[in-house]
Scaffold this motif. Structure first.
Motif, short mmCIF file in Angstrom:
data_model
loop_
_atom_site.label_atom_id
_atom_site.label_comp_id
_atom_site.label_asym_id
_atom_site.label_seq_id
_atom_site.Cartn_x
_atom_site.Cartn_y
_atom_site.Cartn_z
N GLY A 1 -4.21 -62.07 -36.18
CA GLY A 1 -5.14 -61.09 -36.98
C GLY A 1 -5.68 -61.81 -38.23
N SER A 2 -6.10 -61.13 -39.05
CA SER A 2 -6.67 -61.61 -40.33
C SER A 2 -5.62 -61.22 -41.52
N PHE A 3 -5.19 -62.03 -42.33
CA PHE A 3 -4.17 -61.97 -43.24
C PHE A 3 -4.63 -62.14 -44.84
N VAL A 4 -4.08 -61.28 -45.65
CA VAL A 4 -4.57 -61.43 -47.01
C VAL A 4 -3.65 -62.61 -47.52
N THR A 5 -4.41 -63.55 -48.17
CA THR A 5 -3.89 -64.75 -48.73
C THR A 5 -4.10 -64.87 -50.31
N ALA A 6 -5.09 -64.25 -50.96
CA ALA A 6 -5.38 -64.21 -52.20
C ALA A 6 -4.58 -63.12 -52.97
N ASN A 7 -3.97 -63.64 -54.21
CA ASN A 7 -3.10 -62.77 -54.92
C ASN A 7 -3.76 -61.77 -55.69
N PHE A 8 -3.18 -61.05 -56.52
CA PHE A 8 -3.75 -59.94 -57.58
C PHE A 8 -4.75 -60.68 -58.61
N ASN A 9 -4.11 -61.67 -59.14
CA ASN A 9 -4.99 -62.51 -60.23
C ASN A 9 -6.16 -63.06 -59.71
N ILE A 10 -6.22 -63.55 -58.44
CA ILE A 10 -7.43 -64.29 -57.97
C ILE A 10 -8.40 -62.89 -57.81
N ALA A 11 -8.00 -62.06 -57.13
CA ALA A 11 -8.75 -60.92 -56.74
C ALA A 11 -9.40 -60.24 -58.17
N HIS A 12 -8.45 -60.22 -59.31
CA HIS A 12 -9.04 -59.59 -60.35
C HIS A 12 -10.25 -60.57 -61.36
N ALA A 13 -9.83 -61.88 -61.09
CA ALA A 13 -10.71 -62.82 -61.70
C ALA A 13 -12.10 -62.71 -60.95
N ARG A 14 -12.22 -62.36 -59.62
CA ARG A 14 -13.41 -62.10 -58.82
C ARG A 14 -14.11 -60.70 -59.42
N LEU A 15 -13.54 -59.83 -59.73
CA LEU A 15 -13.94 -58.54 -60.26
C LEU A 15 -14.52 -58.79 -61.51
N LEU A 16 -14.02 -59.78 -62.34
CA LEU A 16 -14.46 -59.91 -63.58
C LEU A 16 -15.97 -60.50 -63.44
N GLN A 17 -15.88 -61.40 -62.55
CA GLN A 17 -17.42 -62.06 -62.31
C GLN A 17 -18.22 -61.07 -61.81
N GLU A 18 -17.81 -60.10 -60.87
CA GLU A 18 -18.61 -59.05 -60.77
C GLU A 18 -19.14 -57.99 -61.95
N PHE A 19 -18.21 -57.84 -62.71
CA PHE A 19 -18.59 -57.10 -64.09
C PHE A 19 -19.57 -57.71 -64.63
N ARG A 20 -19.84 -59.04 -64.73
CA ARG A 20 -20.85 -59.73 -65.47
C ARG A 20 -22.20 -59.22 -65.08
N ARG A 21 -22.11 -58.95 -63.99
CA ARG A 21 -23.55 -58.59 -63.43
C ARG A 21 -24.12 -57.29 -63.99
N TYR A 22 -23.47 -56.58 -64.36
CA TYR A 22 -23.83 -55.23 -64.76
C TYR A 22 -24.13 -55.10 -66.30
N SER A 23 -25.19 -54.66 -66.84
CA SER A 23 -25.62 -54.39 -68.09
C SER A 23 -24.99 -53.37 -68.69
N VAL A 24 -25.07 -53.02 -69.93
CA VAL A 24 -24.46 -51.87 -70.50
C VAL A 24 -25.49 -50.53 -70.33
N PHE A 25 -26.73 -50.77 -70.08
CA PHE A 25 -27.65 -49.61 -69.38
C PHE A 25 -27.12 -49.28 -67.83
N ASP A 26 -26.82 -50.35 -66.95
CA ASP A 26 -26.32 -50.00 -65.72
C ASP A 26 -25.15 -49.23 -65.80
N LEU A 27 -24.22 -49.46 -66.61
CA LEU A 27 -22.91 -48.72 -66.73
C LEU A 27 -23.04 -47.36 -67.18
N ARG A 28 -24.02 -47.33 -68.14
CA ARG A 28 -24.25 -45.95 -68.95
C ARG A 28 -24.88 -44.88 -67.94
#
Length: 256
Positions: free
Chosen positions: A82-109
């Motif tokens: 089957g498919s198993f998770v290999t990435a840990n919390f820190n890796i996933a969080h770093a990826r979310l920070l990359q995603e966060f950079r895509r959104y402007s303050v206007f988008d968030l508001r």
């Protein structure tokens, strides 16, 4: 009345219409970050994921291929494969920070305005329609929030509280809207965890909403829920501005 359970955690990640493989990738990384899928844990089958996300099996298959290429999952063959998770919390969080950079303050508001409207009206209806069992379930989520010390646990407890309130409103559309908003940008509300003092203050706000719902005060419960959404958005915008300042200091900001 059905309430959000641990088995339903992934349902808030459901993707509207057909979805795209890249969006499935983002939602699965978020699920890893939340601890819904833990490091070393086995993911549901392709058919199971397709059902949970509301997409075609071929879309899930493509998403898993992308996740393997990025080192988030591995696929094992055989009877226990089957498919198993290999990435840990820190890796996933770093990826979310990359995603966060895509959104402007206007988008968030803009997101915050929509969520305040949905959550506020759901709280108002919940005050009119809540049963004793509903109130017990809402109180249970607050107790979980009181003990949530890390970012992922706080985010999950907060999500469950607000989705439960929406479910108590007995409006399927409001519940779906709340879950969709949680899945779109809700993770950015919890980029940074609350410290003990801030967590206590946050729990007090949840308890105030619960108390207003219990007393059947729809106007107050709506106002408190709307205000909480606004405070949350101020917090996430502050986090976004800090990230931008940090990027500029390191010379990694977007120059486009």
């Amino acid at each position: 009345m059905n309430h959000l359970s641990s088995q339903q955690d992934v349902s808030f990640l459901r993707i509207p219409s057909t979805g795209k493989a890249e969006e499935v990738v983002r939602r699965l990384i978020e699920a890893i970050d939340l601890g819904i899928f833990s490091e070393g844990g086995q993911l549901p089958s392709e058919a199971g994921l397709a059902s949970q996300f509301g997409v075609a099996t071929v879309t899930v298959r493509e998403a898993l291929s992308l996740l393997r290429a990025q080192g988030f999952v591995e696929t094992r063959r055989g009877r226990k494969g089957g498919s198993f998770v290999t990435a840990n919390f820190n890796i996933a969080h770093a990826r979310l920070l990359q995603e966060f950079r895509r959104y402007s303050v206007f988008d968030l508001r803009d997101y915050g305005d929509e969520r305040a409207a949905i959550s506020g009206h759901a709280a108002r209806l919940a005050a009119e329609r809540a049963t004793a069992d509903d109130l017990d379930q809402i109180a249970k989520q607050i107790r979980i929030m009181e003990k949530a010390m890390d970012r992922s646990d706080q985010r999950r407890a907060d999500m469950r509280f607000h989705v439960n309130v929406a479910m108590v409103s007995q409006s399927v559309r409001l519940t779906q809207a709340e879950m969709q908003l949680q899945s779109e940008l809700g993770m950015f509300l919890w980029i940074d965890p609350l410290d003990a003092k801030a967590l206590n203050a946050y729990v007090d706000r949840l308890k105030a909403i619960e108390d207003a719902i219990a007393r059947g005060d729809g106007i107050l419960s709506s106002a408190l829920s709307t205000d909480l959404c606004k405070k949350n958005m101020e917090r996430v915008i502050d986090a976004r501005l800090r990230l931008e300042t940090s990027d500029d200091a390191m010379g990694t900001g977007d120059s486009s």
